[in-house]
Design a protein around this motif. Structure first.
Motif, short mmCIF file in Angstrom:
data_model
loop_
_atom_site.label_atom_id
_atom_site.label_comp_id
_atom_site.label_asym_id
_atom_site.label_seq_id
_atom_site.Cartn_x
_atom_site.Cartn_y
_atom_site.Cartn_z
N PHE A 103 10.72 -18.24 4.20
CA PHE A 103 9.29 -18.06 3.97
C PHE A 103 8.91 -16.65 4.42
CE2 PHE A 103 5.02 -17.92 5.77
CZ PHE A 103 4.25 -18.43 4.73
N ALA A 104 8.07 -16.00 3.64
CA ALA A 104 7.62 -14.65 3.99
C ALA A 104 6.14 -14.50 3.68
CB ALA A 104 8.43 -13.61 3.23
N HIS A 105 5.48 -13.71 4.50
CA HIS A 105 4.07 -13.39 4.26
C HIS A 105 3.91 -11.88 4.34
CE1 HIS A 105 -0.18 -14.18 3.85
NE2 HIS A 105 -0.43 -13.38 4.87
N HIS A 106 3.16 -11.32 3.38
CA HIS A 106 3.01 -9.87 3.24
C HIS A 106 1.55 -9.47 3.41
CE1 HIS A 106 7.01 -10.37 1.49
NE2 HIS A 106 6.48 -11.26 0.65
N ILE A 107 1.34 -8.42 4.19
CA ILE A 107 -0.02 -7.95 4.42
C ILE A 107 -0.09 -6.44 4.17
CG2 ILE A 107 -0.52 -9.76 6.12
CD1 ILE A 107 -0.09 -7.70 8.32
N THR A 108 -1.29 -5.98 3.89
CA THR A 108 -1.53 -4.56 3.67
C THR A 108 -2.08 -3.93 4.94
OG1 THR A 108 -1.98 -4.92 1.31
CG2 THR A 108 -2.80 -2.87 2.29
N LEU A 109 -1.38 -2.93 5.46
CA LEU A 109 -1.86 -2.21 6.63
C LEU A 109 -2.90 -1.17 6.22
CD1 LEU A 109 1.46 -1.63 8.62
CD2 LEU A 109 -0.26 -3.40 8.98
N ASP A 110 -2.59 -0.43 5.16
CA ASP A 110 -3.52 0.57 4.65
C ASP A 110 -3.25 0.76 3.17
OD1 ASP A 110 -5.56 2.81 5.41
OD2 ASP A 110 -4.03 3.81 4.18
N SER A 113 -2.81 4.70 1.89
CA SER A 113 -1.52 5.33 2.19
C SER A 113 -0.33 4.45 1.82
CB SER A 113 -1.44 5.68 3.68
OG SER A 113 -1.53 4.50 4.47
N GLN A 114 -0.61 3.27 1.28
CA GLN A 114 0.40 2.32 0.82
C GLN A 114 1.39 1.95 1.94
OE1 GLN A 114 2.14 3.61 -2.88
NE2 GLN A 114 0.18 3.54 -3.94
N GLN A 115 0.82 1.38 2.98
CA GLN A 115 1.62 0.86 4.08
C GLN A 115 1.49 -0.66 4.12
OE1 GLN A 115 1.66 3.09 7.92
NE2 GLN A 115 -0.07 4.21 7.02
N TYR A 116 2.64 -1.33 4.17
CA TYR A 116 2.67 -2.79 4.11
C TYR A 116 3.58 -3.34 5.19
CZ TYR A 116 1.25 -1.21 -0.52
OH TYR A 116 0.64 -0.54 -1.55
N LEU A 117 3.27 -4.54 5.64
CA LEU A 117 4.06 -5.21 6.67
C LEU A 117 4.34 -6.63 6.21
CD1 LEU A 117 5.17 -4.48 9.51
CD2 LEU A 117 3.18 -5.66 10.46
N SER A 118 5.59 -7.06 6.39
CA SER A 118 6.01 -8.40 5.98
C SER A 118 6.68 -9.11 7.13
CB SER A 118 6.97 -8.33 4.78
OG SER A 118 6.39 -7.66 3.68
N GLN A 314 -1.34 -5.34 -3.55
CA GLN A 314 -0.35 -4.27 -3.58
C GLN A 314 0.82 -4.52 -2.64
OE1 GLN A 314 -0.17 -1.46 -5.48
NE2 GLN A 314 -1.93 -2.16 -6.66
N CYS A 315 0.63 -5.38 -1.64
CA CYS A 315 1.67 -5.61 -0.64
C CYS A 315 2.89 -6.32 -1.19
CB CYS A 315 1.10 -6.40 0.54
SG CYS A 315 0.48 -8.04 0.09
N THR A 316 2.83 -6.88 -2.41
CA THR A 316 4.00 -7.52 -2.99
C THR A 316 4.59 -6.71 -4.14
OG1 THR A 316 2.58 -8.84 -4.48
CG2 THR A 316 3.22 -9.84 -2.38
#
Length: 332
Positions: A103-110, A113-118, A314-316
């Protein structure tokens, strides 16, 4: 010859010692299948993606390690992904089969600037056994130990956790695998109960010309129980067609971290995708004393991408120059 035979036996013994719940990682993850490395990659991209991988190690040596695995991951909703791994692994007279549910969850940091954290989590179920029916006597030990009366099988449950950071065309992930101690009550003798190992994976995608890109990457793995660690240094070159199909070629260099100038494995690899179908092949040359007794390690990956569905988040989106530029390719 006796010394070489003893060396091979000891090498297999040491491999078996750490085999359970630790599947062999060669270059399968480079076949556009980052999900092998970490559950955090589940659901990144626009497709349900299925990959089947077959790996044969040390071809030419009897009862050498052999592995088959099936991987599938896809997105549910805009920011969540799930994945499944099924595997069958053989090493001499040891067998293990199992499954991973991820299982994974993806979030947008910014977003600008296209920064994402999963974040990712996998539940692992593993069945491990020793095939004592294959034990036969020899001149030195004509009778097999009579105390060995069953298959010495055991089932284990464990978990992997991971985190992935992406910034434009840069990515870096960290994984902790087998975070629980293993149950060893059904065995006798000395064996490890702590199978925790750590994996780090990072890379960057560089556009070199129109419809082409290069991707250097590095993969690090460390076993916490005894401190063993290794590093892969990888390089890939991709060429895209107008409709989004592409081919790639590359190479990988693996070494033990206490012997950085002495490669453990080195070899080429290549792959192609066409109309949603995928094929890749990699070859690893063994650079230690076993090189004279085998023709290397071979891995083949086949797959399919289908059920395309773009996410509103955008995070995916996948990490690729053409994806980053909005071309809408179906790759991670």
């Amino acid at each position: 010859m006796k010394k070489i035979t003893l060396y091979i036996v000891l090498l297999f013994a040491s491999y078996s010692y750490a085999q359970e719940l630790n599947l062999p990682v060669f270059t399968q993850y480079l076949a556009d299948n980052d999900f092998i490395i970490s559950p955090t990659y589940a659901g990144i991209g626009d497709n349900l993606r299925i990959r089947a991988n077959g790996l044969t190690q040390w071809v030419g040596i009897k009862d050498a390690p052999d592995n088959q695995a099936l991987y599938a991951d896809f997105r549910i909703g805009n920011q969540t992904g799930v994945g499944l791994t099924l595997y069958n692994d053989k090493n001499g007279n040891t067998r293990q089969k199992g499954a991973k549910f991820s299982f994974a969850h993806h979030i947008t940091l910014d977003n600008k600037s296209q920064q994402y954290l999963s974040f990712g989590l996998s539940y692992n179920f593993n069945s491990f056994r020793v095939d004592i029916e294959n034990f036969v006597g020899n001149d030195e030990m004509p009778i097999v130990d009579p105390s060995i009366t069953d298959d010495r099988s055991i089932n284990n449950n464990n978990f992997d956790v991971g985190i992935l950071y992406r910034w434009k065309l840069f990515y870096a992930s960290f994984n902790a695998n087998n975070i629980l101690d293993k149950d060893i009550d059904n065995f006798t003798g000395i064996e490890p109960s702590k199978l925790l190992n750590f994996q780090g994976y990072a890379g960057y995608i560089i556009q070199t010309a129109k419809n082409t890109e290069m991707e250097p990457s590095i993969f690090y793995q460390r076993y916490n129980n005894d401190g063993r660690s290794s590093t892969d240094i990888n390089f890939k070159y991709r060429k895209f067609s107008r409709n989004g199909d592409y081919y790639w070629v590359g190479g990988s260099y693996r070494f033990l971290n206490d012997q950085a100038l002495k490669p453990l494995n080195i070899g080429p690899m290549a792959g192609i995708t066409k109309n949603g179908f995928y094929f890749a092949y990699s070859y690893q040359i063994t650079m230690n004393d076993l090189s004279a007794y085998n023709s290397g390690t071979h891995a083949i990956t086949i797959g399919i991408d289908f059920l395309q569905g773009m996410s509103d988040c955008q995070c995916t989106k996948g990490t690729s120059w053409r994806k980053y530029r909005g071309a809408g390719l179906n790759k991670k």
